[in-house]
Design an enzyme around this catalytic site. Structure first.
Site, PDB file in Angstrom:
ATOM      1  N   ARG A  47       1.176  -1.215  -0.092  1.00 20.63           N
ATOM      2  CA  ARG A  47      -0.072   0.004  -0.388  1.00 20.63           C
ATOM      3  C   ARG A  47       0.517   1.721   0.247  1.00 20.63           C
ATOM      4  NH1 ARG A  47       2.416   1.534   3.380  1.00 20.63           N
ATOM      5  NH2 ARG A  47       1.478   3.544   3.903  1.00 20.63           N
ATOM      6  N   GLN A 194      -1.599   1.984   9.984  1.00 19.10           N
ATOM      7  CA  GLN A 194      -0.148   2.180   9.618  1.00 19.10           C
ATOM      8  C   GLN A 194       0.904   2.767  10.151  1.00 19.10           C
ATOM      9  OE1 GLN A 194      -3.337   2.521   8.144  1.00 19.10           O
ATOM     10  NE2 GLN A 194      -3.547   2.214   6.365  1.00 19.10           N
ATOM     11  N   ASP A 235      -1.905  10.035  -1.756  1.00 16.11           N
ATOM     12  CA  ASP A 235      -2.691   9.533  -2.577  1.00 16.11           C
ATOM     13  C   ASP A 235      -2.998  10.050  -3.643  1.00 16.11           C
ATOM     14  OD1 ASP A 235      -2.452   6.378  -1.604  1.00 16.11           O
ATOM     15  OD2 ASP A 235      -3.207   7.326   0.063  1.00 16.11           O
TER      16      ASP A 235
END
Length: 347
Positions: A47, A194, A235
């Site tokens: 990711r 995360q 992102d």
């Protein structure tokens, strides 16, 4: 750290460090088919926007190997379309697949075996370019970091989220390597943790001082003067500077503005999507409810109660102090700054 994404040329296998297992164990996830790559992206074996892009580039080579036969062109187009659609928010995924597709179209006369060599070579070039890009982000971010800064970051934008070195953590690493006295606070980043699992693990590996904090401690930490700087990844960045990052980033930015703390976004130019005019047009992925309703195998919410599990939120450009890119620091007005930096690159 660059061995979390490995491609075995002889067998066309993508070998990924399974980030779901960290920090408890370091296990590998092998992708032999396009479906394997899509699964790895969707369940977050890998990711982070740049890492997704590099993995997808190698995934294109796997798609080509899988498409053998007289109708290989039709099969390949289908596999590439499926790969491109694996996740909606991180722009690097579509960027990487589109780049490889354009490379194929430019070399349409190549036989599959020659196209395979070209795909692998281009994916390796993209990997090297991403690492160089992250190191450039670190250099351009150096003036933003001062001695004795305590840097708060949200989610993981480190080596694991890229081909190596990291974006937000690239700024941290560059400061540390330049002997600046810094410390990091890693938001845990619910629900996938995360920050607690990955950012803390990376920084501990490098000997960079890090403390994990609950997401809902952010306001308290800032009010007590524990945070002097915020640096996060991205992102997707829209043409006006609005930025999509892991859910919770917007709250950090709002609090940083309230307490007068600089808030920087660190990302390569490839994360800027000029075809998306603003944050309202960024698609936001909604992930499985099970990520919120359970921790491991233990259910933590009552059966039958619905949850929100949006993977990302959008931070408006006017809350961002600067966007640290691999081509320099961009400041408001971001629409003009973004136009200018791309115009320079396209000359």
């Amino acid at each position: 750290m660059e061995d979390h994404i490995v491609f075995h040329r002889d067998s066309a296998v993508l070998d990924l460090l399974d980030q779901r297992k960290l920090p408890a164990s370091e296990e590998r996830f092998l992708c032999r088919t396009t479906a394997d790559v899509i699964t790895a992206l969707q369940v977050m074996v890998v990711r982070g926007a740049p890492a997704i892009g590099v993995s997808a580039a190698f995934g294109c080579a796997i798609a080509l190997r899988e498409s053998a036969g007289p109708d290989w062109r039709e099969k390949l187009r289908k596999h590439l379309a499926d790969l491109r659609a694996a996740r909606p928010t991180a722009v690097n995924l579509a960027w990487a697949v589109d780049h490889m597709t354009a490379l194929w179209e430019k070399n349409a006369s190549l036989a599959p075996e020659d196209l395979m060599k070209l795909f692998i070579s281009e994916a390796e070039t993209m990997r090297r370019a991403d690492i160089a890009s992250c190191m450039a982000i670190g250099r351009f971010g150096l003036p933003c970091v001062h001695d004795n800064d305590v840097i708060l970051t949200h989610c993981n934008a480190g080596a694991l989220a890229t081909a190596g070195y990291g974006t937000a953590l690239g700024v941290v690493r560059a400061a540390f390597e330049n002997r600046k006295n810094i410390r990091v606070i890693a938001d845990e980043t619910r629900p996938f943790l995360q920050g607690a699992r990955l950012t803390a693990w990376e920084l501990q590996q490098d000997g960079i001082p890090v403390t994990v904090a609950c997401d809902n401690a952010c306001a308290s930490l800032m009010s007590r003067g524990f945070v002097s700087l915020c640096v996060v990844g991205a992102d997707r960045i829209a043409a006006n500077g609005d930025t999509a990052n892991k859910i919770g980033t917007l709250g950090v930015a709002i609090l940083a503005r309230h307490y007068g703390i600089p808030f920087y976004v660190a990302a390569p130019l490839s994360t800027i999507d000029r075809s998306t005019p603003d944050g309202k047009h960024i698609p936001i992925e909604e992930r499985p409810a099970s990520e919120v309703t359970t921790i491991g195998s233990t259910r933590v919410t009552p059966e039958g109660v619905p949850v929100f599990n949006f993977a990302f939120d959008v931070t408006p450009a006017d809350l961002i102090t600067g966007i640290i890119t691999d081509k320099g620091l961009l400041t408001a007005p971001y629409d003009a700054a973004i136009r200018d930096v791309f115009a320079r690159e396209e000359q």
